[in-house]
Design a protein around this motif. Structure first.
Motif, mmCIF file in Angstrom:
data_model
loop_
_atom_site.group_PDB
_atom_site.id
_atom_site.type_symbol
_atom_site.label_atom_id
_atom_site.label_comp_id
_atom_site.label_asym_id
_atom_site.label_seq_id
_atom_site.Cartn_x
_atom_site.Cartn_y
_atom_site.Cartn_z
ATOM 1 N N UNK A 74 0.857 -1.177 0.000
ATOM 2 C CA UNK A 74 0.000 0.000 0.000
ATOM 3 C C UNK A 74 0.898 1.235 0.000
ATOM 4 N N UNK A 75 0.665 2.121 -0.959
ATOM 5 C CA UNK A 75 1.453 3.342 -1.075
ATOM 6 C C UNK A 75 0.535 4.554 -0.978
ATOM 7 N N UNK A 76 1.009 5.578 -0.276
ATOM 8 C CA UNK A 76 0.198 6.761 -0.014
ATOM 9 C C UNK A 76 0.955 8.006 -0.454
ATOM 10 N N UNK A 77 0.262 8.855 -1.215
ATOM 11 C CA UNK A 77 0.809 10.130 -1.664
ATOM 12 C C UNK A 77 -0.198 11.226 -1.351
ATOM 13 N N UNK A 78 0.296 12.414 -1.016
ATOM 14 C CA UNK A 78 -0.636 13.496 -0.804
ATOM 15 C C UNK A 78 -0.248 14.456 0.285
ATOM 16 N N UNK A 79 -1.284 14.987 0.950
ATOM 17 C CA UNK A 79 -1.123 16.100 1.879
ATOM 18 C C UNK A 79 -1.460 15.694 3.310
ATOM 19 N N UNK A 80 -1.883 16.652 4.135
ATOM 20 C CA UNK A 80 -2.095 16.385 5.561
ATOM 21 C C UNK A 80 -3.209 15.392 5.843
ATOM 22 N N UNK B 269 1.404 11.816 16.743
ATOM 23 C CA UNK B 269 2.234 10.926 15.931
ATOM 24 C C UNK B 269 2.710 11.568 14.638
ATOM 25 N N UNK B 270 2.252 12.770 14.357
ATOM 26 C CA UNK B 270 2.504 13.360 13.052
ATOM 27 C C UNK B 270 1.306 13.254 12.143
ATOM 28 N N UNK B 271 0.291 12.512 12.563
ATOM 29 C CA UNK B 271 -0.972 12.447 11.819
ATOM 30 C C UNK B 271 -1.784 13.689 12.157
ATOM 31 N N UNK B 272 -2.360 14.314 11.159
ATOM 32 C CA UNK B 272 -3.195 15.489 11.391
ATOM 33 C C UNK B 272 -4.607 15.022 11.740
ATOM 34 N N UNK C 211 4.742 2.095 1.718
ATOM 35 C CA UNK C 211 5.299 3.297 2.332
ATOM 36 C C UNK C 211 4.338 4.454 2.157
ATOM 37 N N UNK C 212 4.410 5.385 3.099
ATOM 38 C CA UNK C 212 3.610 6.597 3.030
ATOM 39 C C UNK C 212 4.548 7.759 2.710
ATOM 40 N N UNK C 213 4.329 8.401 1.565
ATOM 41 C CA UNK C 213 5.182 9.490 1.107
ATOM 42 C C UNK C 213 4.559 10.862 1.358
ATOM 43 N N UNK C 214 3.360 10.895 1.916
ATOM 44 C CA UNK C 214 2.585 12.133 2.026
ATOM 45 C C UNK C 214 3.244 13.146 2.956
ATOM 46 N N UNK C 215 2.955 14.415 2.682
ATOM 47 C CA UNK C 215 3.530 15.510 3.461
ATOM 48 C C UNK C 215 2.508 16.631 3.584
ATOM 49 N N UNK C 216 2.187 17.003 4.801
ATOM 50 C CA UNK C 216 1.202 18.055 5.038
ATOM 51 C C UNK C 216 1.630 19.368 4.402
ATOM 52 N N UNK C 217 0.668 20.056 3.813
ATOM 53 C CA UNK C 217 0.905 21.375 3.252
ATOM 54 C C UNK C 217 1.083 21.423 1.759
ATOM 55 N N UNK C 218 1.314 20.270 1.130
ATOM 56 C CA UNK C 218 1.609 20.284 -0.308
ATOM 57 C C UNK C 218 0.326 20.342 -1.127
#
Length: 327
Positions: free
Chosen positions: A29-35, A66-69, A105-112
């Motif tokens: 499972x792969x995750x891309x995106x924002x918060x 945990x860093x999860x919004x 892996x989760x590649x997501x990053x809040x704010x993008x």
């Protein structure tokens, strides 16, 4: 599963998952995106877009941020549960090594956002182009572990979640009055531009091997807690942000259908986050609680949360979304 926004969206996604992933064997499972889907990558960055302090995580099993919004689990966590798999780790986590790489892996990053100039006020975030570069790097790491052929199979059979778009409005076009993008584009033209740029991102994801991609549209942007805290006097949703979502989502679906036709396969599946959330906003009692918004302030930043009618002597915050605007 205590955050009602996550709760509503999750069950809508479950219906979509049945069409995307057979329930036979576990898969990556792969995750891309924002918060909405970041599960901790920003903890490893020097950025203001962070969820590493109270009230985040108060309903997580450890009761710590945990860093999860989110107050607890987020959507990727719940999808992992449905897949019968352990949660994917943030790609920047030092724990993501060895056999754990095979989970995904989760590649997501809040704010993008879709655009590179979205979220520039957060200084240091993993923009979507960089997330895709990390995905390519991930495959090289896995190839060293199981070989290139097995790596290609793992990626081709994996479920991929892509969540983008909301920040391109909230933290770009409507960020400040007369923003650069709002002076460059009328809103309908801006949406057309976003969709064209999003198509390039999804095609690149396909080139990197993704074959089962769940793409969420934007939710009701004008109704999200941070916007209500800034603009609403009587609980009404922000009209222009609602209009933005109404323009964006149908064009996203049309673009995905066009891509699938071009590729000759249903690679990209749209998930209607707007309708899922509006159903909850319009009829919260159907989800077990009477809820209302509450504004709190922390570190000179307004937060808005949804709370249930409290039991005697008991309050519980169900979630908060930070606004980037200072009070």
């Amino acid at each position: 599963m205590d955050n009602p926004f996550v709760f509503v969206m999750f069950f809508g996604l479950l219906l979509t998952l049945g069409h995307v992933v057979p329930q036979a064997e576990s898969r990556a499972f792969f995750v891309f995106g924002d918060s909405l889907v970041d599960n901790g990558n920003n903890n490893y960055l020097v950025t203001t877009a962070r969820a590493d302090a109270y009230p985040y995580g108060i309903d997580y099993p450890t009761h710590r941020a945990t860093g999860r919004f989110s107050n607890g689990l987020n959507i990727p966590d719940l999808i992992s549960e449905q897949l019968g798999s352990e949660p994917t780790l943030p790609y920047l986590s030092p724990e993501l090594t060895g056999q754990k790489l095979l989970v995904g892996a989760n590649f997501a990053s809040a704010g993008i956002g879709i655009l590179n100039d979205t979220g520039i006020q957060f200084i240091n975030i993993i923009r979507i182009s960089r997330q895709l570069q990390y995905f390519q790097q991930y495959q090289q790491r896995v190839s060293a572990l199981i070989g290139p052929e097995q790596t290609q199979r793992l990626v081709n059979e994996a479920l991929v979640l892509m969540t983008l778009g909301g920040n391109d409005f909230v933290n770009n076009y409507f960020l400040v009055p007369f923003s650069a993008r709002s002076r460059q584009f009328a809103l309908p033209d801006y949406v057309v531009y976003l969709i064209s740029e999003y198509q390039k991102i999804l095609l690149r994801l396909y080139e990197l091997g993704a074959r089962r991609v769940l793409v969420t549209g934007t939710g009701p942007l004008g109704c999200v807690p941070a916007e209500l805290a800034q603009h609403s006097r009587a609980g009404e949703c922000a009209v222009e942000l609602q209009r933005a979502a109404a323009l964006f989502n149908p064009q996203l679906v049309q673009m995905l259908n066009g891509l699938n036709a071009e590729l000759g396969s249903d690679v990209f599946i749209a998930a209607n986050a707007y309708e899922m959330h509006m159903d909850w906003i319009s009829n919260p009692r159907a989800y077990g609680s009477l809820l209302w918004p509450r504004t709190v302030q922390r570190n000179r930043t307004l937060h808005h949360s949804i709370e249930p009618v409290p039991e005697p002597g008991r309050f519980r915050v169900l979630g908060s979304i930070p606004s980037i605007r200072e009070s």
